[in-house]
Design an enzyme around this catalytic site. Sequence first.
Site, PDB file in Angstrom:
ATOM      1  N   ASN A   9       0.922  -0.969   0.001  1.00 19.06           N
ATOM      2  CA  ASN A   9       0.048  -0.142   0.067  1.00 19.06           C
ATOM      3  C   ASN A   9       0.951   1.213  -0.022  1.00 19.06           C
ATOM      4  O   ASN A   9       1.683   1.501   0.983  1.00 19.06           O
ATOM      5  CB  ASN A   9      -0.765   0.003   1.131  1.00 19.06           C
ATOM      6  CG  ASN A   9      -1.714   1.218   1.453  1.00 19.06           C
ATOM      7  OD1 ASN A   9      -1.712   1.914   0.593  1.00 19.06           O
ATOM      8  ND2 ASN A   9      -2.467   1.277   2.675  1.00 19.06           N
ATOM      9  N   TRP A  10       0.917   1.639  -1.105  1.00 16.38           N
ATOM     10  CA  TRP A  10       2.063   3.182  -1.291  1.00 16.38           C
ATOM     11  C   TRP A  10       1.282   4.371  -0.696  1.00 16.38           C
ATOM     12  O   TRP A  10       1.913   5.395  -0.426  1.00 16.38           O
ATOM     13  CB  TRP A  10       2.227   3.298  -2.780  1.00 16.38           C
ATOM     14  CG  TRP A  10       2.901   2.237  -3.452  1.00 16.38           C
ATOM     15  CD1 TRP A  10       3.418   1.014  -2.699  1.00 16.38           C
ATOM     16  CD2 TRP A  10       3.314   2.152  -4.551  1.00 16.38           C
ATOM     17  NE1 TRP A  10       4.000   0.224  -3.702  1.00 16.38           N
ATOM     18  CE2 TRP A  10       4.017   0.852  -4.901  1.00 16.38           C
ATOM     19  CE3 TRP A  10       3.293   2.968  -5.905  1.00 16.38           C
ATOM     20  CZ2 TRP A  10       4.604   0.451  -6.015  1.00 16.38           C
ATOM     21  CZ3 TRP A  10       3.760   2.621  -7.004  1.00 16.38           C
ATOM     22  CH2 TRP A  10       4.524   1.212  -7.276  1.00 16.38           C
ATOM     23  N   LYS A  11      -0.003   4.171  -0.075  1.00 14.40           N
ATOM     24  CA  LYS A  11      -0.718   5.268   0.572  1.00 14.40           C
ATOM     25  C   LYS A  11      -0.509   6.726  -0.462  1.00 14.40           C
ATOM     26  O   LYS A  11      -0.397   6.534  -1.491  1.00 14.40           O
ATOM     27  CB  LYS A  11       0.012   5.621   1.858  1.00 14.40           C
ATOM     28  CG  LYS A  11      -0.042   4.396   2.705  1.00 14.40           C
ATOM     29  CD  LYS A  11       0.159   4.317   4.214  1.00 14.40           C
ATOM     30  CE  LYS A  11      -0.150   3.137   4.795  1.00 14.40           C
ATOM     31  NZ  LYS A  11      -0.147   2.982   6.421  1.00 14.40           N
ATOM     32  N   GLU A  97      -6.922   3.999   8.144  1.00 19.66           N
ATOM     33  CA  GLU A  97      -6.758   5.376   8.089  1.00 19.66           C
ATOM     34  C   GLU A  97      -8.308   6.022   7.456  1.00 19.66           C
ATOM     35  O   GLU A  97      -8.516   7.050   7.643  1.00 19.66           O
ATOM     36  CB  GLU A  97      -5.459   5.595   6.941  1.00 19.66           C
ATOM     37  CG  GLU A  97      -4.300   5.410   7.903  1.00 19.66           C
ATOM     38  CD  GLU A  97      -3.043   5.128   7.139  1.00 19.66           C
ATOM     39  OE1 GLU A  97      -3.145   5.354   5.990  1.00 19.66           O
ATOM     40  OE2 GLU A  97      -2.021   4.789   7.829  1.00 19.66           O
ATOM     41  N   GLU A 167      -4.936  -5.671  10.454  1.00 15.40           N
ATOM     42  CA  GLU A 167      -4.057  -4.734  10.903  1.00 15.40           C
ATOM     43  C   GLU A 167      -4.599  -3.827  12.247  1.00 15.40           C
ATOM     44  O   GLU A 167      -5.103  -3.237  12.389  1.00 15.40           O
ATOM     45  CB  GLU A 167      -4.103  -3.600   9.509  1.00 15.40           C
ATOM     46  CG  GLU A 167      -3.850  -4.146   8.175  1.00 15.40           C
ATOM     47  CD  GLU A 167      -3.354  -3.049   7.315  1.00 15.40           C
ATOM     48  OE1 GLU A 167      -2.229  -3.082   6.976  1.00 15.40           O
ATOM     49  OE2 GLU A 167      -4.059  -2.012   7.053  1.00 15.40           O
ATOM     50  N   GLY A 173       2.418   1.865  10.875  1.00  7.99           N
ATOM     51  CA  GLY A 173       3.277   3.326  10.702  1.00  7.99           C
ATOM     52  C   GLY A 173       3.880   3.427  11.821  1.00  7.99           C
ATOM     53  O   GLY A 173       4.498   4.611  12.244  1.00  7.99           O
ATOM     54  N   SER A 212       3.564  -2.366  10.335  1.00  4.18           N
ATOM     55  CA  SER A 212       4.923  -2.416  10.437  1.00  4.18           C
ATOM     56  C   SER A 212       5.823  -3.781   9.819  1.00  4.18           C
ATOM     57  O   SER A 212       6.691  -4.083  10.670  1.00  4.18           O
ATOM     58  CB  SER A 212       5.184  -2.220  11.888  1.00  4.18           C
ATOM     59  OG  SER A 212       4.966  -0.737  12.108  1.00  4.18           O
ATOM     60  N   GLY A 233       2.931  -1.219   4.234  1.00  5.24           N
ATOM     61  CA  GLY A 233       2.874   0.305   4.026  1.00  5.24           C
ATOM     62  C   GLY A 233       4.199   0.758   3.766  1.00  5.24           C
ATOM     63  O   GLY A 233       4.754   0.441   2.618  1.00  5.24           O
ATOM     64  N   GLY A 234       4.876   1.366   4.706  1.00  7.80           N
ATOM     65  CA  GLY A 234       6.111   1.937   4.555  1.00  7.80           C
ATOM     66  C   GLY A 234       7.144   1.097   3.803  1.00  7.80           C
ATOM     67  O   GLY A 234       7.682   1.716   2.975  1.00  7.80           O
TER      68      GLY A 234
HETATM   69  P1  PGA Z   1       2.784   0.040   7.657  1.00  6.50           P
HETATM   70  O1  PGA Z   1       1.362   0.241   7.012  1.00  6.50           O
HETATM   71  O2  PGA Z   1       3.393  -1.120   7.020  1.00  6.50           O
HETATM   72  O3  PGA Z   1       3.526   1.269   7.189  1.00  6.50           O
HETATM   73  O4  PGA Z   1       2.801  -0.227   9.221  1.00  6.50           O
HETATM   74  C1  PGA Z   1       0.640  -0.884   7.011  1.00  6.50           C
HETATM   75  C2  PGA Z   1      -0.669  -0.449   6.436  1.00  6.50           C
HETATM   76  O5  PGA Z   1      -1.193   0.492   6.688  1.00  6.50           O
HETATM   77  O6  PGA Z   1      -1.372  -1.177   5.520  1.00  6.50           O
END
Ligand code: PGA
Length: 250
Positions: A9-11, A97, A167, A173, A212, A233-234
Amino acid sequence: MRRPFIAGNWKMHKAPVEADALAESLKRALSEMTAADIAVAPTFLAIPAVVGRLRHSNIGVASQNVAVEAQGAFTGEISAEMLKAAGVQYAIVGHSERRQLFGDTDAVVSKKVQACFRAGLSAILCVGETLPEREAGQVEDVVARQLSAGLADLSADQVSTVTIAYEPVWAIGTGKVATPTQANDVHAYIRSWLGRYPSFVARNVRIQYGGSVKGSNAAGLLSQPEIDGALVGGAALSVEDFTAIVKAAT
Ligand code: PGA
């Protein structure tokens, strides 16, 4: 039995040119890794570039959200039908989010899952508790509520094709990853919850862990029996990290 599924997920990162470059690097790095399903979720704006770049590859494209409606006077929204027409395969629905910052209630999430089925997108339904909910011993209640809303009105056949992403909000994050056992316990609960459907459903549904996940902790998580993949995510913005995660899954 269940094919591992790793999604990035590149957000709200990577304008189209940068997204195209990242997709190109991932395409090279992951071309041999055919034992897992892989997807990336760029911003809506970068979807056309990334779909084009990944067309002849083993990486699918996901959206980070979908509109409830198919079309009409809904300023700023993009429908599942439009995403499908643009070459998108999967849609992330109910990300925490979206739930926390953009008003995606359980009822809205349910409609968005319905929109995915209407348009032929594969839904990745996110569920997970906040830290206060975990501390209050409400993990199973929260996850059950999100599952029963998110999967409402679907047939068993449809549910069996949904990917669930567990999640925990406190792990997203924050660098605070759930331990493999903590995650596996909730995954096992989700699978037992799916026991209300005919048994093929719980057998087939893939449950990703998210929060994470990095190259360095992926193997511990992905070796758990109930963890079928990861929503990243990150670390999905790093070719090295994302590649290590896919490797750990295969
Ligand atoms: P993160 O995000 O890996 O940066 O914790 C995960 C997500 O929101 O899907």
